[in-house]
Every structure is written in C-alpha cells, then in structure tokens.
Design an enzyme around this catalytic site. Structure first.
Site, PDB file in Angstrom:
ATOM      1  CG  ASN A 277      63.663   2.486  70.140  1.00  0.00           C
ATOM      2  OD1 ASN A 277      62.711   1.798  70.469  1.00  0.00           O
ATOM      3  ND2 ASN A 277      64.917   2.100  70.363  1.00  0.00           N
TER       4      ASN A 277
ATOM      5  CD1 TRP B 276      65.665 -14.054  64.291  1.00  0.00           C
ATOM      6  CD2 TRP B 276      65.379 -12.927  62.373  1.00  0.00           C
ATOM      7  NE1 TRP B 276      64.964 -14.872  63.427  1.00  0.00           N
ATOM      8  CE2 TRP B 276      64.779 -14.201  62.243  1.00  0.00           C
ATOM      9  CE3 TRP B 276      65.325 -12.045  61.292  1.00  0.00           C
ATOM     10  CZ2 TRP B 276      64.133 -14.612  61.071  1.00  0.00           C
ATOM     11  CZ3 TRP B 276      64.684 -12.449  60.131  1.00  0.00           C
ATOM     12  CH2 TRP B 276      64.102 -13.717  60.037  1.00  0.00           C
TER      13      TRP B 276
ATOM     14  CG  ASP C 228      66.639  -6.226  72.658  1.00  0.00           C
ATOM     15  OD1 ASP C 228      66.734  -5.613  71.572  1.00  0.00           O
ATOM     16  OD2 ASP C 228      67.554  -6.251  73.502  1.00  0.00           O
TER      17      ASP C 228
HETATM   18  C1  FPP Z   1      64.257  -4.074  69.478  1.00  0.00           C
HETATM   19  O1  FPP Z   1      65.107  -4.814  68.637  1.00  0.00           O
HETATM   20  C2  FPP Z   1      63.001  -3.835  68.818  1.00  0.00           C
HETATM   21  C3  FPP Z   1      62.496  -2.604  68.528  1.00  0.00           C
HETATM   22  C4  FPP Z   1      63.214  -1.357  68.849  1.00  0.00           C
HETATM   23  C5  FPP Z   1      61.218  -2.448  67.838  1.00  0.00           C
HETATM   24  C6  FPP Z   1      60.182  -3.485  68.095  1.00  0.00           C
HETATM   25  C7  FPP Z   1      59.206  -3.399  66.993  1.00  0.00           C
HETATM   26  C8  FPP Z   1      58.560  -4.428  66.399  1.00  0.00           C
HETATM   27  C9  FPP Z   1      58.621  -5.804  66.888  1.00  0.00           C
HETATM   28  C10 FPP Z   1      57.719  -4.221  65.183  1.00  0.00           C
HETATM   29  C11 FPP Z   1      56.648  -3.202  65.246  1.00  0.00           C
HETATM   30  C12 FPP Z   1      55.761  -3.328  66.425  1.00  0.00           C
HETATM   31  C13 FPP Z   1      54.420  -3.542  66.390  1.00  0.00           C
HETATM   32  C14 FPP Z   1      53.662  -3.565  67.663  1.00  0.00           C
HETATM   33  C15 FPP Z   1      53.674  -3.762  65.163  1.00  0.00           C
HETATM   34  P1  FPP Z   1      66.495  -4.199  68.221  1.00  0.00           P
HETATM   35  O2  FPP Z   1      66.334  -3.564  66.889  1.00  0.00           O
HETATM   36  O3  FPP Z   1      67.011  -3.302  69.288  1.00  0.00           O
HETATM   37  O4  FPP Z   1      67.370  -5.489  68.115  1.00  0.00           O
HETATM   38  P2  FPP Z   1      68.935  -5.635  68.400  1.00  0.00           P
HETATM   39  O5  FPP Z   1      69.109  -5.462  69.884  1.00  0.00           O
HETATM   40  O6  FPP Z   1      69.231  -7.009  67.947  1.00  0.00           O
HETATM   41  O7  FPP Z   1      69.626  -4.571  67.591  1.00  0.00           O
END
Ligand code: FPP
Length: 244
Positions: free
Chosen positions: A67, A24, A19
């Site tokens: 998501n 970031w 997360d």
């Molecule tokens: C949560 O951060 C992250 C995700 C919903 C996606 C995670 C995906 C990756 C790290 C990249 C692709 C994965 C692979 C395995 C290649 P958020 O967007 O919810 O962050 P926030 O809480 O700061 O909004």
C-alpha cells in the site's frame, strides 16, 4: 433468515481483508479517502460485534507493505485516519477491555503514528478481553523472511542447530508469536485472493469471500460470516469420519 449463531462454536480468531473502500467512494462520485473514512466506522462496528460474539482475536489488514505504492495523498489520508482512530478509541478500548496489538514493520510508519500506536498498545497491554490486532505495513512474505532471518541469526549465534527448527519454533519468530492462527478469514469487496495476508497462519483458516464493500460491512455481516464458518467441517487433513 439464516440459523442463529452457535455461541459454543465461535471462531477464536477472525482475520479480515477490508477491501472495497475506494470503489465504495467512486460509486458515489466521492474521493477514495471518503471510502476509507467510512471504512473506519465499519472497523468500530466490527470490533464491537466481534466482542459481542465472543471472538478472542480480531486481525484487521489495515495497510499492506504494497500500500506504500499508492498516491502519497491517499497514504497520508490513511495514516491520518489510523492516528485519529487510535487517539479517539483509546478510552473505549480501555473501558471495553480491548487489548491492541500490531503486526508488520512498525518502524516504517510515520513517527507520530508509531508513537500513538505504541502508546495505545502499552496502555491496553493488561486488558484481558478481545485482542485487536492491526496489520500495519504488513506483508506475509516479509514476515516469513523476517522470521527466517531471526532464526538464521540464532543458528549462527550457536543457540540451536538448523535440524532443531520445527514449525512451532519457526512460528514463534513470526509477528504473530503467541497468537493462535486465524480460524476464519474474511475478505470483503468481491476479490478472491489473499493479497499477501497471513500466508503462514491462514493454512487451515476457513475462507469467506463476500461482495459487500468494506464501508457497508457491519455487525450483521460479521454474524453471517460466523454462521458460514459454523456450517463448515474442519478436517485438518483427517477424513470426514475421523472428525465427526
Ligand atoms: C482497501 O480498500 C482498504 C485499505 C487499503 C485500507 C483499509 C483501511 C481502513 C478501513 C481505515 C483505517 C483502518 C483502521 C484500522 C482505523 P481499497 O482502497 O483497496 O478499495 P478498492 O479495492 O475499492 O480500491
């Protein structure tokens, strides 16, 4: 400086809620998708670090059933990153003996992503090193319902009586069948919740929450989490004296 990692007590299965990508990027005035892109670099670093530590299974929460509700452009960017990650990592996975698996409703993924995912899973199926298990279009409640449906179907077909259902039998119908439960569950990004991740399997996982945002999470952060795990006493319902 914390103590060295105890190589004899490495969690066999580490699961991570990655997360903080969006925040970031926003902190840097960049689009959220840049956070996901840098997050892929963390994935690459953490897979290698987990392998080096001797972790047997690494489950990453890459995309939840919830998501899909994100803006279409962000969903598209995530699917694109996933596809290019799988394409570019295939050679490395083969040479590093990584076996790819996935949990979740694969059929909901766009065709080209599903195809490359299935290809990499097939081409790495014989590898005997770390299992990289990607949770894609994954939801813990959906998984439990899918298992209940499968078990109910078998009862209706006369294969077993409902009274014969045990925890082990039920677990064999989850997406994670054949995989040990996670020993250590890490969540980056400061929130302290499970967000529908491995609800059944995390029953006895040690939980490690860290404020670091996923794009900043690297090998040394994984080693710190493992040392935290090594400092815990796992009792599985017994008393401290019984497990000492
Ligand atoms: C949560 O951060 C992250 C995700 C919903 C996606 C995670 C995906 C990756 C790290 C990249 C692709 C994965 C692979 C395995 C290649 P958020 O967007 O919810 O962050 P926030 O809480 O700061 O909004």
């Amino acid at each position: 400086m914390s103590a060295a990692t105890d190589n004899a007590n490495v969690p066999a299965h580490v699961a991570i809620i990655m997360d903080g990508n969006g925040r970031w990027a926003q902190q840097r005035g960049l689009p959220r998708t840049v956070g996901h892109k840098v997050g892929v670099e963390s994935v690459q670093a953490v897979v290698r670090a987990a392998q080096d530590l001797g972790v047997r299974i690494l489950t990453l929460y890459a995309f939840s059933t919830e998501n899909w509700r994100r803006p279409p452009l962000e969903v598209q960017a995530l699917m694109g990153l996933l596809k290019s990650f799988l394409e570019s990592e295939l050679t490395a996975m083969v040479s590093n003996n990584v076996s790819l698996r996935s949990i979740g409703r694969k059929e909901q993924l766009p065709g080209p992503v599903r195809e490359v995912l299935e290809r990499v899973i097939a081409e790495t199926a014989g590898n005997t090193g770390i299992i990289l298990n990607l949770a894609l279009s994954y939801g813990g409640r959906t998984e439990i319902v899918d298992a209940a449906l499968a078990v109910a179907g078998r009862c209706r077909a006369g294969e077993l009586a409902p009274e014969a259902i045990t925890e082990t039998f039920f677990a064999d119908h989850l997406y994670t069948r054949g995989l040990a439960d996670p020993d250590l569950l890490i969540r980056t990004g400061g929130e302290r919740r499970l967000s529908n991740f491995l609800l059944w399997q995390a029953s006895y996982a040690e939980l490690y929450f860290i404020d670091t945002l996923w794009p900043d999470f690297r090998a040394e952060d994984l080693a710190t989490a493992v040392r935290y795990y090594q400092g815990r006493q796992r009792r599985f319902g017994k008393t401290g004296e019984q497990v000492r």
